[in-house]
Design a protein around this motif. Sequence first.
Motif, mmCIF file in Angstrom:
data_model
loop_
_atom_site.group_PDB
_atom_site.id
_atom_site.type_symbol
_atom_site.label_atom_id
_atom_site.label_comp_id
_atom_site.label_asym_id
_atom_site.label_seq_id
_atom_site.Cartn_x
_atom_site.Cartn_y
_atom_site.Cartn_z
ATOM 1 N N ALA A 63 0.836 -1.208 0.000
ATOM 2 C CA ALA A 63 0.000 0.000 0.000
ATOM 3 C C ALA A 63 0.867 1.253 0.000
ATOM 4 O O ALA A 63 0.576 2.238 -0.699
ATOM 5 C CB ALA A 63 -0.931 -0.006 1.203
ATOM 6 N N SER A 122 2.289 1.784 -3.454
ATOM 7 C CA SER A 122 1.334 2.040 -4.532
ATOM 8 C C SER A 122 1.398 3.520 -4.916
ATOM 9 O O SER A 122 1.857 4.350 -4.124
ATOM 10 C CB SER A 122 -0.081 1.700 -4.064
ATOM 11 N N PRO A 123 0.976 3.856 -6.139
ATOM 12 C CA PRO A 123 1.035 5.265 -6.571
ATOM 13 C C PRO A 123 0.373 6.198 -5.548
ATOM 14 O O PRO A 123 0.925 7.256 -5.214
ATOM 15 C CB PRO A 123 0.255 5.270 -7.888
ATOM 16 N N LEU A 124 -0.785 5.786 -5.038
ATOM 17 C CA LEU A 124 -1.503 6.626 -4.083
ATOM 18 C C LEU A 124 -0.669 6.827 -2.805
ATOM 19 O O LEU A 124 -0.527 7.947 -2.300
ATOM 20 C CB LEU A 124 -2.848 5.963 -3.747
ATOM 21 N N GLY A 125 -0.074 5.706 -2.342
ATOM 22 C CA GLY A 125 0.762 5.770 -1.148
ATOM 23 C C GLY A 125 1.962 6.677 -1.361
ATOM 24 O O GLY A 125 2.327 7.474 -0.494
ATOM 25 N N ILE A 185 2.248 9.161 -3.575
ATOM 26 C CA ILE A 185 1.821 10.566 -3.692
ATOM 27 C C ILE A 185 1.568 11.145 -2.301
ATOM 28 O O ILE A 185 2.031 12.240 -1.967
ATOM 29 C CB ILE A 185 0.557 10.675 -4.587
ATOM 30 N N LEU A 186 0.887 10.359 -1.477
ATOM 31 C CA LEU A 186 0.598 10.815 -0.108
ATOM 32 C C LEU A 186 1.898 11.117 0.638
ATOM 33 O O LEU A 186 2.039 12.155 1.279
ATOM 34 C CB LEU A 186 -0.215 9.740 0.623
ATOM 35 N N GLN A 187 2.859 10.201 0.517
ATOM 36 C CA GLN A 187 4.121 10.402 1.232
ATOM 37 C C GLN A 187 4.907 11.602 0.699
ATOM 38 O O GLN A 187 5.562 12.307 1.459
ATOM 39 C CB GLN A 187 4.978 9.142 1.143
#
Lengths: 244, 131
Positions: free
Chosen positions: B62, B65-68, B70-72
């Motif tokens: 997770a 992952s791209p979303l993870g 970007i969030l970081q």
Amino acid sequence: MREIQLEVLRYSPETDSEPRFETFQVPCQEDWVVLDAINHVKDHMDSSLTYRWSCHMAVCGSCGMMVNGEPVLSCKAFIRDYPDKIRVEPLANFPIEKDLVVVMDDFMEKLKASKPYIIPKEEKSIDDGEYLQTPLQLEAFKQYSMCINCMLCYAACPQYALAPEFVGPAALALTYRYNKDSRDGGKAERAHMFSKSEGVWECSFVGACSEVCPKHVDPAAAIQLGKVESAVDYFKSFLMPWSR
Amino acid sequence: MSRRPYVREVPRFTWWLKKKFYTEYMMREATCIAVALYSALLIIGLIRLSEGQAEYTAYLEAMRSPLGLILQLIILAFAVYHTITWFKLAPKGMPPMRFKDEKVQPKAIVAAHYAGWVGVSLVILLFVGLV
Ligand code: SF4
Ligand code: FES
């Protein structure tokens, strides 16, 4: 000679229900400060314009006002550093008495209650000689002793604007100045103003006071150091109750 | 002469939008949320680790992952802003210090903070085998 548009916030308690801007076209000389332009208005255009000033050399601290939204000493604000339109208003965060004059009772009372004077550790008679101090001991507080009580720091402080009971930058910096003086023994007497929640703890460290201070007092630094000392004293009073 | 002082109202909720200096202060304070968020992510990681290998692998997936990512990255940007603005203020919170009979200058204090940051980052990167 340069002509500027001087917008001045006017308020007459006798005739106005609220302040209003009035614009004057002022021919300025190259070396003028904003205070000169205001003096020109008073001398040649409208003698009823009311404002405070005295020394014209950034020493007395009485000519503070908002110039284009920033609190400055108007005798230290050179016209050449401003655009052709200059807006002057009374110091922010204080009630307006008349035109550019503010009510400063709140600051004066806080200053007085802070006991900004030396309370000697031990009284000495004149025959006992001077209270001696080394250059290093002087350095511990010298910067904080440069304050001229101009109140620019109060006008810059959003915390004071939102919580007027805040003791505020200059009074706290001056308290710190006397607490740090090697000849002084009055720290405990000043704690009721300094260490209370409306004292150093009300400060959220925006730091605007230090930015605008014309004397580089850096009140924000005095307050942060004051927080550390006040916390240490608090814990000490538990661990060593006899030291109180 | 009658006295009738006029009090100018300060907007209670929008005052910090009036000046760049105030807005920057609010951002400095608000970016601490990003730091808290990252701490929460790390704690979740620890909990997943205690639950077993499959859970921990899923957590790592997770995070990768791209979303993870970007969030970081967003959190990193906010955390860097938070750090830089606090480093700038560090000299104000330090008692006066002396070194070799000279007053330590504010610039030196800020530089020491940056040096500490680089040092700690290097140790961590070494530890995870990235350098
Ligand atoms: S601390 Fe600076 S800005 Fe505040 S009253 Fe003193 S001289 Fe003026
Ligand atoms: S007139 Fe004295 S400080 Fe400006």
